[in-house]
Scaffold this motif. Structure first.
Motif, PDB file in Angstrom:
ATOM      1  N   CYS A 438       0.942  -1.299  -0.230  1.00  0.00           N
ATOM      2  CA  CYS A 438       0.064  -0.102  -0.007  1.00  0.00           C
ATOM      3  C   CYS A 438       0.877   1.265   0.092  1.00  0.00           C
ATOM      4  O   CYS A 438       1.705   1.181   0.711  1.00  0.00           O
ATOM      5  CB  CYS A 438      -0.820   0.018   1.197  1.00  0.00           C
ATOM      6  N   CYS A 441       0.703   2.836   3.588  1.00  0.00           N
ATOM      7  CA  CYS A 441       0.919   1.791   4.891  1.00  0.00           C
ATOM      8  C   CYS A 441       2.276   1.075   4.438  1.00  0.00           C
ATOM      9  O   CYS A 441       2.899   0.154   5.542  1.00  0.00           O
ATOM     10  CB  CYS A 441      -0.002   0.915   5.044  1.00  0.00           C
ATOM     11  N   CYS A 482      -5.864  -2.579   0.964  1.00  0.00           N
ATOM     12  CA  CYS A 482      -5.011  -2.783   2.111  1.00  0.00           C
ATOM     13  C   CYS A 482      -5.514  -3.203   3.242  1.00  0.00           C
ATOM     14  O   CYS A 482      -6.698  -2.756   3.869  1.00  0.00           O
ATOM     15  CB  CYS A 482      -4.528  -1.426   2.234  1.00  0.00           C
ATOM     16  N   CYS A 485      -5.314  -0.009   6.056  1.00  0.00           N
ATOM     17  CA  CYS A 485      -6.232   1.314   5.813  1.00  0.00           C
ATOM     18  C   CYS A 485      -7.308   1.109   4.941  1.00  0.00           C
ATOM     19  O   CYS A 485      -8.346   2.020   4.707  1.00  0.00           O
ATOM     20  CB  CYS A 485      -5.293   2.515   5.460  1.00  0.00           C
TER      21      CYS A 485
HETATM   22 ZN    ZN Z   1      -2.808   1.061   3.394  1.00  0.00          ZN
END
Ligand code: ZN
Ligand code: ANZ
Length: 813
Positions: A438, A441, A482, A485
């Motif tokens: 991601c 992230c 993801c 998130c």
């Molecule tokens: Zn993420």
């Protein structure tokens, strides 16, 4: 007289019959939860291609099977599982060759593989088979990847890796053999790619230390030690003349510091750019560009002409403050030590060749050698080394480092050759690496509840050769939310190395029924570590190292309480055909099927084991196999002869028979199958010539034969000698009987006296077993040691030895 009602030996009738019964009655399927004396008998995980197994593969399996059968008869609950390592480059390459999808090829391979294995009659626990491409299995391979990641043992890094242009993927260092791809023998090239690595180096010390106590073939231990390559030495800092930079080097010989007359950087070392003086830039740039095209293995090949260029800078030798030139040369590699060395031409051969070629000074600092023609790499007293001169080099080296350490210019350091394990492959046929990227992230593991990440069925599955896996083309699969998130993210498209599949399969075997965990803790406690592991010596540094590492990691994750997977490892030999190792690429493979059809599995098994010591292998010739077939035929007939089986065993045979029991048992324990078979043959001769055996002893003879020739032994023991109880009793089979015991009183060897003469005069005598009394070397050795004789021989040269076997030996001096 032979009775006409006697049956002929027809292996093709009795073998399938018993295989079916064994399987139905599950006599080789231990109770994994309740077994009292568990014994885990493991053979190396096969990766057959669709062409099936050849007799070389059968050789390995049969040798392991014999040991397992022996242990079962000794009262153990033996677990002997089998499965198929069918994911990975090897299988994918085979599918490419056929132009068919690997999944379709795998299905056929699997069928053929299990059929062949059934035909050889091994005592497998068929309820516990597994295949690495089965999602039930690779779910857990992926789970392991995630555990590695969560514990900081999996990381991503850009690194120069070994690229096989033919397999179109990266290879781990261990998979490069003399600069070539382990799978296809193409010369590998370096390539800089971002890859997933497992931190096996964190376990370097443990992998090395445990070799001290595990019960493994010595040559395998040596192979592992060399691969780990531990070196004790020091890091020494050289400051650059007129610059803020300094170069740190790793050396195993700090004692030679006063002899360092130049400095060499690896072409990849980032200091090269920083330290190259303007007027050398063009030449250095060209050299570096050419050098990094070669792989490390090619660069460090012994005997290769050393090349390099001066970069226009100097550094200061911290020991004597001498100004020495800095060079770049490709015999220094970037991945070892610090990627920089101090050149000590008087005492390092590579540096010597380099200095000779470029006319650099050679200063002797260790006395004891001749350094006119080559470097002296041995030990000795320090010379030309300031206040350290006259010290022994070992002590001097320690002192030099200690003193420099005070000025922060050196420290003691241990390094390893072992590199982290590159586990990503830009291929299709493997478990997708369960990671998600991601933008926000970073790298996230797939949540465990979402495992397995199934390998999608792709019609365009062939390797692209771009450094990206074909899975990247499957956009719908790559796109994923993801886990952190919920935003748009993408899956890792590389698959993991096949060696990860096979690094933990023995944990799964006893737990193939466990859906919720990779391996059941209780069952694992009962069955692991593996009691004996039998396999090819070619896996010294690959599979064996990886599986030890994964086991150590499991222990640190708190999953198990042991750190070595195999209590005992035994490396078997190879089968050759016409003198060359049997392999598909050489085109000299022998397929077992036709031999099984013609002679039966028992004959093939025994023949394979009779070719030579199991740890050495042998050459496969058709001529030898007939002899074994005839031997089994004779056993078949003698067991049906009313003259050869009677009320009691003939006195002429009693001692010999008990000696046979002893020998076969001891030989099997040492996996010396060939000598055990030879002893049975010899005994059969005596039995035919000298007398008869009681029914009990004849039955015991069959028990000795059972591990080698399980079908004929079963038929004769059960049906001909009539030992079978009803099938409903769960001990109907010869395989469930206890191993015969010998009576030690009965095997006492007959002793004979040998007269010893020196120059024809009797000077002594010795007592020796009648067997040994005919062996010249043994008698000679003992005779020379006899006290009185030794006196007459002292200081004299023996000119001639006359030996009369079993009676006399005469030394002429
Ligand atoms: Zn993420
Ligand atoms: C000076 C020296 C003097 C060395 C001497 C040897 C003999 P092992 O035993 O294999 O660990 N070396 C260090 N880093 C290197 C690199 N990146 N590429 C190529 N060679 C490298 O070898 C350690 C020795 O290999 C080190 O000790 C260094 O040479 C060299 F009389 O330093 B020696």
């Amino acid at each position: 007289m032979e009775k006409s009602s006697k049956r002929n030996y027809r292996p093709w009738e009795i073998e399938p019959k018993w295989q079916k019964i064994w399987q139905e009655k599950k006599i080789f399927q231990p109770d994994l939860k309740r077994a009292k004396k568990p014994f885990y008998n493991l053979m190396m995980f096969p990766y057959p291609s669709g062409e099936g197994l050849h007799v070389g593969n059968m050789y390995a399996f049969t040798g392991a099977d014999i040991y397992g059968r022996f242990k079962r008869m000794q009262g153990f609950s033996v677990f002997e599982p089998i499965g198929l390592d069918g994911f990975g480059i090897h299988s994918e390459n085979y599918a490419i060759k056929l132009g068919r999808h690997p999944r379709d090829v795998a299905k056929e391979t699997e069928k053929n593989f299990y059929r062949q294995l059934e035909a050889i009659g091994n005592a497998y626990a068929w309820e516990n088979i597994l295949e690495t491409y089965n999602p039930d299995y690779y779910k857990w391979t992926q789970w392991i990847f995630i555990q590695m990641f969560k514990h900081g043992l999996a990381y991503r890094a850009k690194a120069p890796v070994n690229w096989c242009p033919s397999c179109k993927t990266v290879l781990a260092d261990e998979q490069v053999i003399s600069g070539r791809c382990e799978r296809c023998s193409t010369e590998v090239e370096p390539k800089k790619l971002e890859q997933w690595f497992f931190k096996i180096t964190a376990y370097a010390e443990k992998l090395l230390k445990n070799l001290e106590w595990i019960d493994w073939s010595e040559r395998v231990k040596i192979g592992q030690r060399n691969w780990i390559g531990r070196s004790e030495g020091a890091l020494i800092k050289f400051s650059i003349f007129n610059s803020q930079f300094s170069i740190e080097t790793f050396t195993t010989r700090p004692d030679t510091l006063f002899g360092a007359t130049f400095m060499v950087l690896a072409p990849e070392n980032s200091l090269v750019e920083k330290l190259t003086a303007k007027k050398y830039q063009k030449e250095v740039g060209g050299y570096v560009k050419a050098a990094i095209k070669k792989t490390e293995i090619q660069r460090i090949a012994e005997g290769r002409v050393k090349t390099g260029v001066f970069i226009g800078s100097y550094c200061i030798n911290p020991a004597n403050k001498q100004k020495i030139p800095v060079w770049v040369a490709d015999y220094v590699v970037t991945s070892y030590g610090t990627g920089a060395i101090m050149g000590v031409p008087a005492h390092d051969q590579r540096d010597f060749e380099f200095a000779k070629k470029y006319n650099l000074p050679i200063i002797e600092v260790i006395s004891g050698g001749e350094i006119e023609k080559q470097a002296y790499e041995g030990r000795g007293k320090l010379v030309n080394s300031g206040k350290y001169s006259e010290l022994d080099c070992l002590e001097g080296g320690q002192e030099i480092v200690k003193d420099l350490k005070k000025k922060n210019l050196a420290e003691f350091k241990t390094t390893y050759k072992l590199r982290d394990w590159c586990v990503s492959r830009q291929r299709y046929w493997g478990p997708p690496i369960p990671m998600i990227y991601c933008q926000k992230c970073g790298w996230q593991p797939v949540p465990e509840k979402d495992l397995p990440v199934k390998l999608p069925y792709l019609s365009d599955w062939k390797p692209l050769g771009t450094g990206v896996s074909p899975l990247a083309q499957c956009k719908s699969w790559v796109k994923v939310a993801c886990p952190e998130c919920g935003g748009a993210a993408r899956r890792e498209t590389d698959v993991s190395d096949t060696f990860l599949d096979s690094a933990w399969y023995f944990f799964r075997y006893p737990s193939t029924r466990s859906g919720q965990v990779p391996f059941d803790p209780e069952i694992t406690k009962k069955w692991l570590p593996v009691d004996v592991y039998i396999g090819g010596p070619e896996h010294t540094v690959l599979h064996l190292m990886y599986s030890r590492f994964i086991t150590m990691a499991f222990k640190d994750f708190g999953l198990i309480d042991f750190e070595e997977p195999y209590k005992k490892f035994f490396a078997h030999g190879f089968i050759t055909k016409d003198g060359a190792k049997m392999s598909k690429s050489k085109g000299n493979v022998v397929i077992p099927d036709e031999y099984i059809r013609k002679f039966g599995a028992d004959t093939l098994r025994m023949y394979l084991m009779f070719m030579g010591p199991f740890n050495q292998g042998g050459d496969f010739t058709d001529t030898g196999i007939g002899g074994i077939y005839r031997f089994l035929g004779r056993v078949w007939h003698i067991c049906q002869s009313s003259q050869k089986i009677s009320k009691s065993t003939s006195s002429e045979l009693v001692a010999e028979f008990h000696r046979l029991i002893k020998k076969v048992g001891e030989d099997i324990e040492l996996l010396k199958y060939n000598t055990a078979i030879a002893a049975m043959m010899e005994f059969l001769n005596s039995w035919s010539q000298k007398g008869s055996l009681s029914k009990k002893d004849a039955s015991d003879f069959l028990k000795l034969l059972t591990p080698f020739a399980p079908h004929i032994s079963e038929e004769l023991w059960c049906e001909v000698l009539g030992n079978k109880q009803s099938f409903s009793s769960n001990k109907f089979s010869v395989h469930q009987q206890p191993w015969p015991k010998y009576d030690p009183k009965l095997i006492k060897e007959e002793m004979v006296t040998i007269v010893i003469q020196v120059n024809g005069k009797v000077r002594g005598q010795i007592e020796i077993s009648s067997q040994a009394s005919g062996v010249r070397r043994q008698v000679e050795n003992l005779a020379k040691k006899e006290k009185n004789v030794a006196k007459y021989l002292a200081g004299k040269k023996i000119k001639k030895t006359i030996f009369v076997p079993g009676r006399l030996i005469n030394f002429v001096v």
